[in-house]
Motif scaffolding. Structure first.
Motif, PDB file in Angstrom:
ATOM      1  N   THR A  77      37.168 -14.279 -16.441  1.00 56.62           N
ATOM      2  CA  THR A  77      38.197 -14.859 -15.577  1.00 56.62           C
ATOM      3  C   THR A  77      38.217 -14.093 -14.259  1.00 56.62           C
ATOM      4  O   THR A  77      37.666 -12.994 -14.161  1.00 56.62           O
ATOM      5  CB  THR A  77      39.587 -14.799 -16.237  1.00 56.62           C
TER       6      THR A  77
ATOM      7  N   LEU B 259      44.467 -21.299 -14.263  1.00 56.80           N
ATOM      8  CA  LEU B 259      45.344 -20.322 -14.906  1.00 56.80           C
ATOM      9  C   LEU B 259      46.173 -19.594 -13.866  1.00 56.80           C
ATOM     10  O   LEU B 259      45.641 -19.058 -12.895  1.00 56.80           O
ATOM     11  CB  LEU B 259      44.518 -19.300 -15.696  1.00 56.80           C
TER      12      LEU B 259
ATOM     13  N   ASN C 275      49.212 -22.259 -18.145  1.00 58.53           N
ATOM     14  CA  ASN C 275      47.961 -23.024 -18.140  1.00 58.53           C
ATOM     15  C   ASN C 275      48.161 -24.279 -17.303  1.00 58.53           C
ATOM     16  O   ASN C 275      48.735 -25.272 -17.759  1.00 58.53           O
ATOM     17  CB  ASN C 275      47.558 -23.393 -19.573  1.00 58.53           C
TER      18      ASN C 275
ATOM     19  N   ASP D 283      42.057 -26.258 -23.052  1.00 57.86           N
ATOM     20  CA  ASP D 283      42.743 -25.253 -23.862  1.00 57.86           C
ATOM     21  C   ASP D 283      42.240 -23.865 -23.497  1.00 57.86           C
ATOM     22  O   ASP D 283      41.043 -23.661 -23.265  1.00 57.86           O
ATOM     23  CB  ASP D 283      42.486 -25.498 -25.354  1.00 57.86           C
ATOM     24  N   LEU D 284      43.167 -22.912 -23.462  1.00 55.48           N
ATOM     25  CA  LEU D 284      42.825 -21.513 -23.267  1.00 55.48           C
ATOM     26  C   LEU D 284      43.244 -20.743 -24.511  1.00 55.48           C
ATOM     27  O   LEU D 284      44.335 -20.960 -25.045  1.00 55.48           O
ATOM     28  CB  LEU D 284      43.546 -20.937 -22.045  1.00 55.48           C
TER      29      LEU D 284
ATOM     30  N   PRO E 236      47.160 -27.057 -22.076  1.00 55.17           N
ATOM     31  CA  PRO E 236      47.554 -27.434 -20.710  1.00 55.17           C
ATOM     32  C   PRO E 236      49.051 -27.697 -20.607  1.00 55.17           C
ATOM     33  O   PRO E 236      49.651 -28.374 -21.449  1.00 55.17           O
ATOM     34  CB  PRO E 236      46.746 -28.705 -20.459  1.00 55.17           C
TER      35      PRO E 236
END
Length: 729
Positions: free
Chosen positions: A101, A145, A168, A173-174, A287
């Motif tokens: 990230t 993000l 999010n 999906d994270l 999300p």
């Protein structure tokens, strides 16, 4: 001054009472830590970040400058995977399996006051004028993000609190793998690390070690903050002591699994990171969803550990504890546990309560064994209805009989637990924490209720409400007697099973919030085998904690001394128990047992009906003595003088806010032949005030007591103590 932002240099200057915290936005949105320490009026970048081409410290894209690397940059909230090889503050897995990230500063908000943290305990303000909050918005634009770093500075305390919220805003999906609540990159490593380690019945012993290269950490993987390591650490300069030197304290406002680490890197800088333990943790952030991390309280002191502790104490008493009891004197109680264990009946309980009342005590607490078929620890947890075999007239009749004598009534619960031998388990066998097809481990013959499930939480609230609404109860001891194994929930899908431990803690907090708000007249005391969950998260709901199941006076010197490093005296339950002591079999006098117990919230935990007339008179004198000194003990400033970890003596002083009253206590553990005389220098007094030492009938100015010292009587024998009152003339 609060919080300012220099638009030209992109520098944030945060000020608390006597503290400055400075950071700036560097280059393409990198958030850099510059300074944390004594307050400074004007910051002109005397210590600006310097750069050097260091081999094997890679350069982030676009790599146009070989001297610029995140690997050597002092950061506020570092990630991993794009040139910083040190421990990251957070880590996130994307749907493609990658964990890289790239957070950059986008904007910020400066807010008067302090917003609440949703679903979590945290420090608070009564008026928005007391504090300012900075919200720094960082974003990884590739995945949408957003990370909001919150910093609150308190006007009246040398305190900065930090927390983190993740949002999010993308379309995938994270999976959160690690979410620390704070990170500070110090620019050197010339510090000692102080932590509080221990075990059940041996909690919060002080350990001080030199920082070394690599990672040093403390953590809990037990589902609670634990007896073994407390969620507190401090970095102090090597010459820092109680009264002198820099100290940086970190305390996690959370009662579950945690990790606090210090990493000394290749160029001898130090990275401190505190947050939820990433071990066996993940969180699916879909999300539009948000994840709020708990708070970390950060205290800076330029005047040693004593000043650091008093800052924590005052903040927690005034702006963490809540409700009518946070500044209210705590009652002197008699608890029946070590007097009877499970073997009692109604008459025995009434006899104990009557004797306690005769000796001046104010509260009777009925401990474990009053419910279900609870004749031992193998049954009935979860069955929160009265055992009519022991209490044939019911709980309300017993409580009413006791309260009619002007004695308050308290009750023990263990709401988070369930016994296999219980009506609740027969009805809902899937309500315990478990993994399908795995055998269930037990601790103290019990299982853990799945507080990650709303239905479970609602049922416990309903059962406790039924009991607390129908009896004149003014005190609850809330126990929790095992750590988490087979951490799974029947109510969560496979991809969310590693969320169980945190969801459980959120459920516990929600139940505590409901019950403490519903019953504001009840003083709740937290307990987990004594001090296994002694943390600021618990203090938010319950202003005191049963400090340890170990009631031995000599053991308690270390336990209470270590606890005082961060937690206020008003939070420490401390009882006089029988001898030989039930935990260590030591025999000590009623005098020293009383003096140690009076150094916290005084209670008794022994069979009062078996005391001799002489012992009863001693207890009565202790109770009357404590009623006189109670305001100073529970709400005065605490000064440590001699440490039980460093020698044969312990000494401390409690001083009232205006320095007109003080209580001094000294303890000698073992005697030796031909011992030297002892003189002790007091602390915390007003040098210009003259104090009468009541027990000696003599008067001295504060400057003499602090600089010259006062003689301790020469007494032979082990386990000797004095406790003296000092009143300004």
């Amino acid at each position: 001054m609060g919080i300012t932002f220099d638009t030209q240099t992109k520098t944030f200057h945060l000020t608390a009472k006597n503290t400055s915290y400075i950071m700036k936005v560097l280059g393409e949105g990198y958030l850099v830590h510059q300074y944390w320490g004594k307050k400074i009026k004007q910051y002109n970048h005397a210590n600006k970040v310097r750069f050097l081409d260091r081999g094997f410290s890679a350069n982030p894209a676009p790599a146009t400058d070989r001297t610029f690397s995140l690997d050597t940059l002092p950061q506020e909230y570092p990630g991993y995977g794009n040139t910083d090889f040190r421990s990251p503050a957070y880590q996130i897995q994307l749907e493609n399996g990658s964990t890289v990230t790239d957070l950059r500063y986008v904007s910020h908000n400066i807010i008067k006051g302090k917003p609440k943290l949703e679903g979590l305990p945290a420090t608070y303000v009564v008026s928005d004028d007391e504090a300012d909050t900075l919200e720094l918005i960082l974003e990884d634009q590739l995945i949408g993000l957003k990370v909001i770093l919150s910093y609150t500075t308190f006007q009246n305390y040398d305190v900065i609190t930090r927390s983190v919220r993740l949002e999010n805003g993308g379309d995938q999906d994270l999976k959160l793998l690690k979410v620390a609540s704070m990170n500070v990159d110090f620019q050197d490593s010339e510090y000692d690390l102080i932590t509080l380690y221990g075990a059940h019945v041996r909690e919060r012993h002080i350990e001080r070690t030199r920082l070394r290269n690599g990672v040093q950490s403390i953590e809990s993987r037990r589902g609670t903050s634990s007896h073994q390591q407390n969620p507190f650490m401090a970095l102090v300069r090597k010459d820092t002591n109680e009264d002198y030197g820099d100290a940086y304290g970190f305390n996690f406002v959370y009662s579950g699994n945690f990790l606090a680490s210090v990493e000394v890197d290749q160029i001898f800088t130090s990275r401190v990171t505190v947050g939820i333990n990433p071990f066996d943790f993940s969180w699916l952030l879909q999300p539009g969803q948000t994840f709020q991390a708990p708070e970390v309280v950060m205290v800076y002191s330029s005047n040693g550990l004593g000043d650091m502790s008093r800052t924590f104490h005052k903040l927690y008493r005034e702006r963490l504890c809540r409700g009518e009891f946070k500044e209210k004197e705590r009652p002197i109680l008699i608890n029946n546990w070590e007097a009877t264990y499970f073997d009692f009946n109604e008459e025995k309980i009434k006899d104990l309560a009557k004797k306690g009342k005769d000796l001046g005590m104010e509260l009777f607490v009925l401990d474990d064994g009053w419910f279900g078929k609870r004749d031992d620890d193998r049954t009935s947890l979860g069955d929160w209805f009265v055992d009519k075999n022991k209490l044939p007239n019911g709980l309300d009749a017993l409580a009413s009989d006791i309260t009619e004598t002007n004695m308050e009534f308290g009750l023990w619960f263990e709401p988070e637990m369930i016994s296999e031998k219980s009506e609740l388990f027969k009805k809902h066998p899937d309500w315990c924490i478990h993994v399908p097809n795995r055998k269930l481990s037990e601790g103290r013959n019990q299982l853990i209720l799945d507080f990650s499930r709303k239905g479970v939480c609602d049922e416990i609230v309903a059962m406790m409400t039924e009991i607390l609404s129908n009896s004149p109860i003014t005190y609850v001891k809330w126990d929790m007697n095992r750590h988490m194994t087979e951490a799974g929930s029947a109510a969560l899908p496979p991809e969310r099973q590693r969320e169980v431990a945190h969801r459980f803690m959120l459920g516990v907090y929600q139940v505590m919030e409901e019950l403490t708000m519903k019953f504001p007249h009840i003083l709740f005391e937290s307990c987990s085998g004594g001090g296994g969950r002694f943390d600021p998260g618990m203090l938010y709901y319950m202003p005191q904690t049963w400090t340890s199941d170990n009631t031995d006076a000599i053991s308690r010197l270390k336990i209470q001394y270590g606890t005082s490093l961060v937690y206020p005296i008003s939070s420490m339950g401390s009882h006089v128990s029988d001898v030989p002591n039930h935990q260590v079999q030591r025999i000590t006098s009623l005098d020293i047992r009383g003096h140690v117990a009076m150094s916290g919230n005084l209670g008794y935990e022994l069979d009062l009906t078996k005391l001799s007339e002489e012992e009863q008179e001693i207890v009565k004198e202790q109770v009357n003595f404590y009623k006189e000194i109670r305001p100073v003990i529970q709400f005065g400033d605490f000064y440590r003088i001699s440490s039980p970890f460093e020698g044969n003596e312990t000494a401390w002083t409690f001083v009232s806010e205006g320095k007109n009253k003080a209580v001094f206590a000294h303890f000698k553990v073992l005697d030796e032949a031909n011992m030297p005389f002892i003189t002790v220098k007091l602390k915390g007094l007003d040098p210009n005030k003259k104090y009468t030492v009541v027990e000696l009938g003599e008067s001295y100015y504060g400057e003499e007591l602090m600089n010259v010292g006062i003689n301790i009587p020469y007494r032979q024998g082990d386990f000797q103590s004095v406790m003296w009152r000092l009143y300004a003339e």
